[in-house]
Motif scaffolding. Structure first.
Motif, PDB file in Angstrom:
ATOM      1  N   PRO A  57     -10.067  30.126 -49.890  1.00  0.00           N
ATOM      2  CA  PRO A  57      -9.881  31.354 -50.667  1.00  0.00           C
ATOM      3  C   PRO A  57     -10.161  31.209 -52.158  1.00  0.00           C
ATOM      4  O   PRO A  57     -10.303  32.212 -52.860  1.00  0.00           O
ATOM      5  CB  PRO A  57      -8.400  31.686 -50.436  1.00  0.00           C
ATOM      6  CG  PRO A  57      -7.753  30.347 -50.235  1.00  0.00           C
ATOM      7  CD  PRO A  57      -8.774  29.513 -49.513  1.00  0.00           C
ATOM      8  N   SER A  58     -10.214  29.953 -52.662  1.00  0.00           N
ATOM      9  CA  SER A  58     -10.361  29.767 -54.103  1.00  0.00           C
ATOM     10  C   SER A  58     -10.914  28.378 -54.402  1.00  0.00           C
ATOM     11  O   SER A  58     -10.931  27.498 -53.531  1.00  0.00           O
ATOM     12  CB  SER A  58      -9.002  29.917 -54.792  1.00  0.00           C
ATOM     13  OG  SER A  58      -8.132  28.850 -54.389  1.00  0.00           O
ATOM     14  N   LYS A  59     -11.319  28.182 -55.644  1.00  0.00           N
ATOM     15  CA  LYS A  59     -11.830  26.871 -56.042  1.00  0.00           C
ATOM     16  C   LYS A  59     -10.716  25.824 -56.011  1.00  0.00           C
ATOM     17  O   LYS A  59     -10.965  24.649 -55.734  1.00  0.00           O
ATOM     18  CB  LYS A  59     -12.461  26.931 -57.431  1.00  0.00           C
ATOM     19  CG  LYS A  59     -11.486  27.230 -58.569  1.00  0.00           C
ATOM     20  CD  LYS A  59     -12.194  27.232 -59.915  1.00  0.00           C
ATOM     21  CE  LYS A  59     -11.214  27.431 -61.081  1.00  0.00           C
ATOM     22  NZ  LYS A  59     -11.906  27.431 -62.390  1.00  0.00           N
ATOM     23  N   GLY A  60      -9.483  26.242 -56.280  1.00  0.00           N
ATOM     24  CA  GLY A  60      -8.364  25.318 -56.215  1.00  0.00           C
ATOM     25  C   GLY A  60      -8.148  24.782 -54.806  1.00  0.00           C
ATOM     26  O   GLY A  60      -7.865  23.599 -54.618  1.00  0.00           O
ATOM     27  N   ALA A  61      -8.297  25.668 -53.828  1.00  0.00           N
ATOM     28  CA  ALA A  61      -8.140  25.261 -52.433  1.00  0.00           C
ATOM     29  C   ALA A  61      -9.260  24.300 -52.020  1.00  0.00           C
ATOM     30  O   ALA A  61      -9.018  23.332 -51.292  1.00  0.00           O
ATOM     31  CB  ALA A  61      -8.137  26.485 -51.524  1.00  0.00           C
ATOM     32  N   VAL A  62     -10.472  24.558 -52.508  1.00  0.00           N
ATOM     33  CA  VAL A  62     -11.589  23.650 -52.236  1.00  0.00           C
ATOM     34  C   VAL A  62     -11.295  22.270 -52.812  1.00  0.00           C
ATOM     35  O   VAL A  62     -11.432  21.243 -52.146  1.00  0.00           O
ATOM     36  CB  VAL A  62     -12.909  24.176 -52.839  1.00  0.00           C
ATOM     37  CG1 VAL A  62     -14.044  23.176 -52.600  1.00  0.00           C
ATOM     38  CG2 VAL A  62     -13.280  25.523 -52.246  1.00  0.00           C
ATOM     39  N   LEU A  63     -10.866  22.253 -54.067  1.00  0.00           N
ATOM     40  CA  LEU A  63     -10.633  20.982 -54.751  1.00  0.00           C
ATOM     41  C   LEU A  63      -9.497  20.200 -54.107  1.00  0.00           C
ATOM     42  O   LEU A  63      -9.575  18.976 -53.989  1.00  0.00           O
ATOM     43  CB  LEU A  63     -10.326  21.241 -56.228  1.00  0.00           C
ATOM     44  CG  LEU A  63     -10.228  19.996 -57.107  1.00  0.00           C
ATOM     45  CD1 LEU A  63     -11.536  19.208 -57.093  1.00  0.00           C
ATOM     46  CD2 LEU A  63      -9.860  20.377 -58.538  1.00  0.00           C
ATOM     47  N   LEU A  64      -8.460  20.897 -53.651  1.00  0.00           N
ATOM     48  CA  LEU A  64      -7.346  20.206 -53.004  1.00  0.00           C
ATOM     49  C   LEU A  64      -7.815  19.508 -51.735  1.00  0.00           C
ATOM     50  O   LEU A  64      -7.526  18.325 -51.520  1.00  0.00           O
ATOM     51  CB  LEU A  64      -6.227  21.193 -52.685  1.00  0.00           C
ATOM     52  CG  LEU A  64      -5.020  20.611 -51.944  1.00  0.00           C
ATOM     53  CD1 LEU A  64      -4.377  19.475 -52.735  1.00  0.00           C
ATOM     54  CD2 LEU A  64      -3.989  21.710 -51.663  1.00  0.00           C
ATOM     55  N   ASP A  65      -8.552  20.218 -50.888  1.00  0.00           N
ATOM     56  CA  ASP A  65      -9.057  19.598 -49.657  1.00  0.00           C
ATOM     57  C   ASP A  65     -10.048  18.479 -49.968  1.00  0.00           C
ATOM     58  O   ASP A  65     -10.077  17.460 -49.272  1.00  0.00           O
ATOM     59  CB  ASP A  65      -9.726  20.649 -48.770  1.00  0.00           C
ATOM     60  CG  ASP A  65      -8.709  21.453 -47.969  1.00  0.00           C
ATOM     61  OD1 ASP A  65      -7.504  21.141 -48.063  1.00  0.00           O
ATOM     62  OD2 ASP A  65      -9.111  22.390 -47.243  1.00  0.00           O
ATOM     63  N   ALA A  66     -10.853  18.672 -51.009  1.00  0.00           N
ATOM     64  CA  ALA A  66     -11.807  17.630 -51.392  1.00  0.00           C
ATOM     65  C   ALA A  66     -11.085  16.379 -51.848  1.00  0.00           C
ATOM     66  O   ALA A  66     -11.482  15.257 -51.518  1.00  0.00           O
ATOM     67  CB  ALA A  66     -12.715  18.148 -52.516  1.00  0.00           C
ATOM     68  N   PHE A  67     -10.001  16.552 -52.591  1.00  0.00           N
ATOM     69  CA  PHE A  67      -9.240  15.401 -53.090  1.00  0.00           C
ATOM     70  C   PHE A  67      -8.530  14.690 -51.947  1.00  0.00           C
ATOM     71  O   PHE A  67      -8.465  13.453 -51.913  1.00  0.00           O
ATOM     72  CB  PHE A  67      -8.244  15.854 -54.146  1.00  0.00           C
ATOM     73  CG  PHE A  67      -7.646  14.717 -54.916  1.00  0.00           C
ATOM     74  CD1 PHE A  67      -8.381  14.046 -55.880  1.00  0.00           C
ATOM     75  CD2 PHE A  67      -6.355  14.303 -54.671  1.00  0.00           C
ATOM     76  CE1 PHE A  67      -7.847  12.987 -56.592  1.00  0.00           C
ATOM     77  CE2 PHE A  67      -5.806  13.242 -55.383  1.00  0.00           C
ATOM     78  CZ  PHE A  67      -6.551  12.584 -56.340  1.00  0.00           C
ATOM     79  N   LEU A  68      -7.988  15.449 -51.013  1.00  0.00           N
ATOM     80  CA  LEU A  68      -7.347  14.846 -49.847  1.00  0.00           C
ATOM     81  C   LEU A  68      -8.360  14.039 -49.042  1.00  0.00           C
ATOM     82  O   LEU A  68      -8.069  12.937 -48.564  1.00  0.00           O
ATOM     83  CB  LEU A  68      -6.720  15.926 -48.966  1.00  0.00           C
ATOM     84  CG  LEU A  68      -5.477  16.618 -49.529  1.00  0.00           C
ATOM     85  CD1 LEU A  68      -5.132  17.849 -48.697  1.00  0.00           C
ATOM     86  CD2 LEU A  68      -4.302  15.661 -49.572  1.00  0.00           C
ATOM     87  N   ASP A  69      -9.554  14.583 -48.894  1.00  0.00           N
ATOM     88  CA  ASP A  69     -10.607  13.875 -48.161  1.00  0.00           C
ATOM     89  C   ASP A  69     -11.037  12.619 -48.904  1.00  0.00           C
ATOM     90  O   ASP A  69     -11.313  11.583 -48.289  1.00  0.00           O
ATOM     91  CB  ASP A  69     -11.807  14.805 -47.957  1.00  0.00           C
ATOM     92  CG  ASP A  69     -12.898  14.168 -47.106  1.00  0.00           C
ATOM     93  OD1 ASP A  69     -12.698  14.027 -45.886  1.00  0.00           O
ATOM     94  OD2 ASP A  69     -13.937  13.785 -47.672  1.00  0.00           O
ATOM     95  N   LEU A  70     -11.073  12.705 -50.238  1.00  0.00           N
ATOM     96  CA  LEU A  70     -11.441  11.541 -51.051  1.00  0.00           C
ATOM     97  C   LEU A  70     -10.456  10.401 -50.824  1.00  0.00           C
ATOM     98  O   LEU A  70     -10.859   9.241 -50.654  1.00  0.00           O
ATOM     99  CB  LEU A  70     -11.456  11.937 -52.532  1.00  0.00           C
ATOM    100  CG  LEU A  70     -11.887  10.870 -53.533  1.00  0.00           C
ATOM    101  CD1 LEU A  70     -13.340  10.480 -53.315  1.00  0.00           C
ATOM    102  CD2 LEU A  70     -11.685  11.395 -54.963  1.00  0.00           C
ATOM    103  N   GLY A  71      -9.178  10.729 -50.807  1.00  0.00           N
ATOM    104  CA  GLY A  71      -8.172   9.712 -50.565  1.00  0.00           C
ATOM    105  C   GLY A  71      -8.270   9.124 -49.170  1.00  0.00           C
ATOM    106  O   GLY A  71      -8.111   7.913 -48.975  1.00  0.00           O
ATOM    107  N   LYS A  72      -8.571   9.982 -48.197  1.00  0.00           N
ATOM    108  CA  LYS A  72      -8.701   9.509 -46.813  1.00  0.00           C
ATOM    109  C   LYS A  72      -9.885   8.556 -46.676  1.00  0.00           C
ATOM    110  O   LYS A  72      -9.792   7.508 -46.029  1.00  0.00           O
ATOM    111  CB  LYS A  72      -8.896  10.713 -45.887  1.00  0.00           C
ATOM    112  CG  LYS A  72      -8.902  10.370 -44.409  1.00  0.00           C
ATOM    113  CD  LYS A  72      -9.265  11.588 -43.568  1.00  0.00           C
ATOM    114  CE  LYS A  72      -8.297  12.727 -43.800  1.00  0.00           C
ATOM    115  NZ  LYS A  72      -8.626  13.909 -42.951  1.00  0.00           N
ATOM    116  N   GLN A  73     -11.003   8.912 -47.300  1.00  0.00           N
ATOM    117  CA  GLN A  73     -12.190   8.056 -47.220  1.00  0.00           C
ATOM    118  C   GLN A  73     -11.955   6.717 -47.916  1.00  0.00           C
ATOM    119  O   GLN A  73     -12.376   5.670 -47.433  1.00  0.00           O
ATOM    120  CB  GLN A  73     -13.392   8.765 -47.861  1.00  0.00           C
ATOM    121  CG  GLN A  73     -13.865  10.000 -47.107  1.00  0.00           C
ATOM    122  CD  GLN A  73     -14.215   9.700 -45.663  1.00  0.00           C
ATOM    123  OE1 GLN A  73     -14.837   8.680 -45.358  1.00  0.00           O
ATOM    124  NE2 GLN A  73     -13.805  10.586 -44.764  1.00  0.00           N
TER     125      GLN A  73
END
Length: 209
Positions: A57-73
């Motif tokens: 829904p927003s750029k904040g939501a994109v960034l949160l999921d991107a950051f979570l994925d970054l940590g997972k990787q």
């Protein structure tokens, strides 16, 4: 007669999703959160902006999921290098002070890593202004990390290393709170020595021993 296999839409969606994650992380580091836009993320990722709005829904939501994925990787890469499965617990060597210092130092290294610094700061700031992002930030990113400390402190309680009346969830804020404040507000150098002091003060207090 040869038959062509149908395009794998799931694989294509995953490629697009990860391209969006990469674009969001790169752009927030380059231009800052204030200038980050869905349009810029879409252009960098090579997707239509409607694709992003369909998933977030927003750029904040994109960034949160991107950051979570970054940590997972990062966790998976570290595990592959070590030749073992990912570890999501604080080490238990029997020495609580050493174990806490080890993890606090690792947190300091992550805070100071340019790859994590900009997106982490952006999410922390956005979470204070956007209740929905703030709640997700706490639920998906912050609280799972803090619960690692809770579990390690409970083990220490069972071993008689921590008073039984101590609330682990409150106790951990004695070092995580000052650490986050110094990082966010840049009130002083963020060093391993500082992290060690926080752990020592939390465990032993500041009164004469």
């Amino acid at each position: 007669m040869t038959t062509k296999s149908a395009p794998d839409s799931k694989r294509r969606s995953e490629r697009s999703r990860h391209a969006i994650y990469d674009a969001a992380i790169e752009l927030v580091s380059e231009v800052g959160y204030g200038k980050l836009t869905i349009e810029a993320i879409a252009a960098r990722a090579g997707v239509g902006k409607q694709t992003i709005y369909r998933w977030w829904p927003s750029k904040g939501a994109v960034l949160l999921d991107a950051f979570l994925d970054l940590g997972k990787q990062a966790s998976l890469e570290a595990s592959d290098e070590a030749g073992r499965a990912p570890e999501y617990e604080i080490p238990d060597t029997g020495d609580l002070e050493a174990d806490l210092k080890y993890v606090v130092r690792a947190s300091i290294d992550e805070f100071k890593n340019p790859k994590y610094d900009a997106p982490y700061r952006a999410l922390a700031a956005e979470g204070m202004l956007n209740d929905e992002i703030g709640a997700e930030y706490v639920e998906k990113l912050l609280e799972p990390s803090l619960q690692l400390y809770v579990r390690r402190l409970r083990i220490a309680q069972e071993a008689g290393q921590v008073r039984p009346d101590v609330d682990p969830r409150v106790a951990l804020e004695l070092w995580t709170g000052p650490l986050a404040q110094r990082w966010l507000q840049r009130t002083g150098p963020l060093t391993h020595e500082y992290g060690d002091q926080l752990v020592e003060y939390a465990l032993y207090g500041i009164a004469p021993r």
